[in-house]
Design a protein around this motif. Structure first.
Motif, mmCIF file in Angstrom:
data_model
loop_
_atom_site.group_PDB
_atom_site.id
_atom_site.type_symbol
_atom_site.label_atom_id
_atom_site.label_comp_id
_atom_site.label_asym_id
_atom_site.label_seq_id
_atom_site.Cartn_x
_atom_site.Cartn_y
_atom_site.Cartn_z
ATOM 1 N N THR A 74 34.604 40.998 -37.182
ATOM 2 C CA THR A 74 34.652 39.548 -37.368
ATOM 3 C C THR A 74 35.372 39.239 -38.667
ATOM 4 O O THR A 74 35.441 40.070 -39.565
ATOM 5 C CB THR A 74 33.237 38.920 -37.415
ATOM 6 N N VAL A 75 35.891 38.021 -38.768
ATOM 7 C CA VAL A 75 36.546 37.556 -39.984
ATOM 8 C C VAL A 75 35.941 36.207 -40.365
ATOM 9 O O VAL A 75 35.349 35.509 -39.545
ATOM 10 C CB VAL A 75 38.076 37.396 -39.807
ATOM 11 N N PHE A 76 36.092 35.856 -41.626
ATOM 12 C CA PHE A 76 35.610 34.562 -42.090
ATOM 13 C C PHE A 76 36.483 33.465 -41.500
ATOM 14 O O PHE A 76 37.699 33.562 -41.477
ATOM 15 C CB PHE A 76 35.658 34.502 -43.617
ATOM 16 N N SER A 77 35.840 32.409 -41.005
ATOM 17 C CA SER A 77 36.553 31.254 -40.483
ATOM 18 C C SER A 77 35.760 30.012 -40.862
ATOM 19 O O SER A 77 34.607 29.864 -40.460
ATOM 20 C CB SER A 77 36.695 31.348 -38.964
ATOM 21 N N ARG A 78 36.369 29.120 -41.636
ATOM 22 C CA ARG A 78 35.618 27.955 -42.096
ATOM 23 C C ARG A 78 35.327 26.983 -40.959
ATOM 24 O O ARG A 78 34.436 26.158 -41.071
ATOM 25 C CB ARG A 78 36.353 27.275 -43.238
ATOM 26 N N ASN A 79 36.058 27.077 -39.843
ATOM 27 C CA ASN A 79 35.856 26.146 -38.732
ATOM 28 C C ASN A 79 34.856 26.654 -37.708
ATOM 29 O O ASN A 79 34.344 25.866 -36.919
ATOM 30 C CB ASN A 79 37.184 25.873 -38.028
ATOM 31 N N ALA A 80 34.578 27.949 -37.695
ATOM 32 C CA ALA A 80 33.705 28.518 -36.669
ATOM 33 C C ALA A 80 32.240 28.293 -37.011
ATOM 34 O O ALA A 80 31.863 28.198 -38.178
ATOM 35 C CB ALA A 80 33.979 30.008 -36.514
ATOM 36 N N LYS A 81 31.431 28.240 -35.983
ATOM 37 C CA LYS A 81 29.988 28.107 -36.178
ATOM 38 C C LYS A 81 29.476 29.397 -36.808
ATOM 39 O O LYS A 81 29.744 30.484 -36.321
ATOM 40 C CB LYS A 81 29.320 27.882 -34.824
ATOM 41 N N GLY A 82 28.756 29.292 -37.895
ATOM 42 C CA GLY A 82 28.291 30.472 -38.606
ATOM 43 C C GLY A 82 29.350 31.084 -39.501
ATOM 44 O O GLY A 82 29.118 32.127 -40.105
ATOM 45 N N TYR A 83 30.523 30.466 -39.589
ATOM 46 C CA TYR A 83 31.623 30.875 -40.458
ATOM 47 C C TYR A 83 32.171 32.267 -40.138
ATOM 48 O O TYR A 83 32.817 32.876 -40.976
ATOM 49 C CB TYR A 83 31.216 30.820 -41.936
ATOM 50 N N ARG A 84 31.926 32.808 -38.966
ATOM 51 C CA ARG A 84 32.483 34.097 -38.560
ATOM 52 C C ARG A 84 33.209 33.906 -37.234
ATOM 53 O O ARG A 84 32.784 33.127 -36.386
ATOM 54 C CB ARG A 84 31.397 35.161 -38.381
ATOM 55 N N LYS A 85 34.289 34.647 -37.059
ATOM 56 C CA LYS A 85 35.080 34.565 -35.838
ATOM 57 C C LYS A 85 35.439 35.989 -35.425
ATOM 58 O O LYS A 85 35.800 36.814 -36.266
ATOM 59 C CB LYS A 85 36.339 33.752 -36.125
ATOM 60 N N SER A 86 35.342 36.301 -34.155
ATOM 61 C CA SER A 86 35.627 37.638 -33.668
ATOM 62 C C SER A 86 37.112 37.959 -33.815
ATOM 63 O O SER A 86 37.966 37.097 -33.608
ATOM 64 C CB SER A 86 35.204 37.756 -32.208
ATOM 65 N N VAL A 87 37.422 39.207 -34.179
ATOM 66 C CA VAL A 87 38.817 39.552 -34.451
ATOM 67 C C VAL A 87 39.670 39.579 -33.192
ATOM 68 O O VAL A 87 40.887 39.502 -33.285
ATOM 69 C CB VAL A 87 38.961 40.896 -35.196
ATOM 70 N N HIS A 88 39.055 39.676 -32.010
ATOM 71 C CA HIS A 88 39.896 39.668 -30.818
ATOM 72 C C HIS A 88 40.423 38.269 -30.525
ATOM 73 O O HIS A 88 41.269 38.101 -29.664
ATOM 74 C CB HIS A 88 39.155 40.264 -29.614
ATOM 75 N N LYS A 89 39.973 37.275 -31.262
ATOM 76 C CA LYS A 89 40.511 35.924 -31.142
ATOM 77 C C LYS A 89 41.493 35.600 -32.263
ATOM 78 O O LYS A 89 42.029 34.511 -32.324
ATOM 79 C CB LYS A 89 39.368 34.916 -31.136
ATOM 80 N N VAL A 90 41.742 36.561 -33.164
ATOM 81 C CA VAL A 90 42.661 36.373 -34.290
ATOM 82 C C VAL A 90 43.944 37.150 -33.988
ATOM 83 O O VAL A 90 43.895 38.365 -33.794
ATOM 84 C CB VAL A 90 42.029 36.893 -35.603
ATOM 85 N N PRO A 91 45.102 36.484 -33.947
ATOM 86 C CA PRO A 91 46.334 37.222 -33.684
ATOM 87 C C PRO A 91 46.724 38.110 -34.860
ATOM 88 O O PRO A 91 46.634 37.698 -36.012
ATOM 89 C CB PRO A 91 47.368 36.121 -33.444
ATOM 90 N N LYS A 92 47.111 39.335 -34.567
ATOM 91 C CA LYS A 92 47.612 40.290 -35.565
ATOM 92 C C LYS A 92 46.618 40.494 -36.706
ATOM 93 O O LYS A 92 46.955 40.401 -37.880
ATOM 94 C CB LYS A 92 48.963 39.830 -36.095
ATOM 95 N N PHE A 93 45.368 40.817 -36.351
ATOM 96 C CA PHE A 93 44.312 40.983 -37.350
ATOM 97 C C PHE A 93 44.627 42.106 -38.327
ATOM 98 O O PHE A 93 44.454 41.955 -39.530
ATOM 99 C CB PHE A 93 42.975 41.260 -36.654
#
Length: 105
Positions: A74-93
């Motif tokens: 997971t990566v930090f995302s200020r827009n996601a609930k809980g401030y975490r976002k799965s890396v398979h939804k992040v392009p070119k992680f």
């Protein structure tokens, strides 16, 4: 278009990218493999004797074996609930250097 091949409402709209909610074991293994490959490249460049700011910053990042599972998948995302976002939804992680999260997250 008319006839048998005219576009239906379902074909014109709907979900374009079908990302599963959870990462499968195969996707997790591929993420680990890519992170290890990046670590190997950083180590090879460091051994070659090259000196630059980007290399110093890359050497300061944790290696794949030192990372927590939360930071691997997971990566930090200020827009996601809980401030975490799965890396398979992040392009070119693995091409971005966000292996560490902000303090507290």
């Amino acid at each position: 278009m008319f006839g048998a091949f005219r576009p239906s409402l379902a074909a014109q709209g709907g979900l374009l990218w079908k990302n599963p909610f959870r990462m499968s074991a195969t996707r997790k293994a591929n993420v680990r493999k890519r992170l290890k490959a990046v670590d190997d490249v950083i180590a090879a460049v460091a051994e070659s004797g090259v000196k630059c700011k980007a290399l110093d910053e890359a050497l300061a990042l944790p290696k794949e074996s030192e990372m927590l599972a939360r930071d691997k998948y997971t990566v930090f995302s200020r827009n996601a609930k809980g401030y975490r976002k799965s890396v398979h939804k992040v392009p070119k992680f693995t091409k971005s250097t966000n292996r560490t999260s902000p303090p507290g997250f």
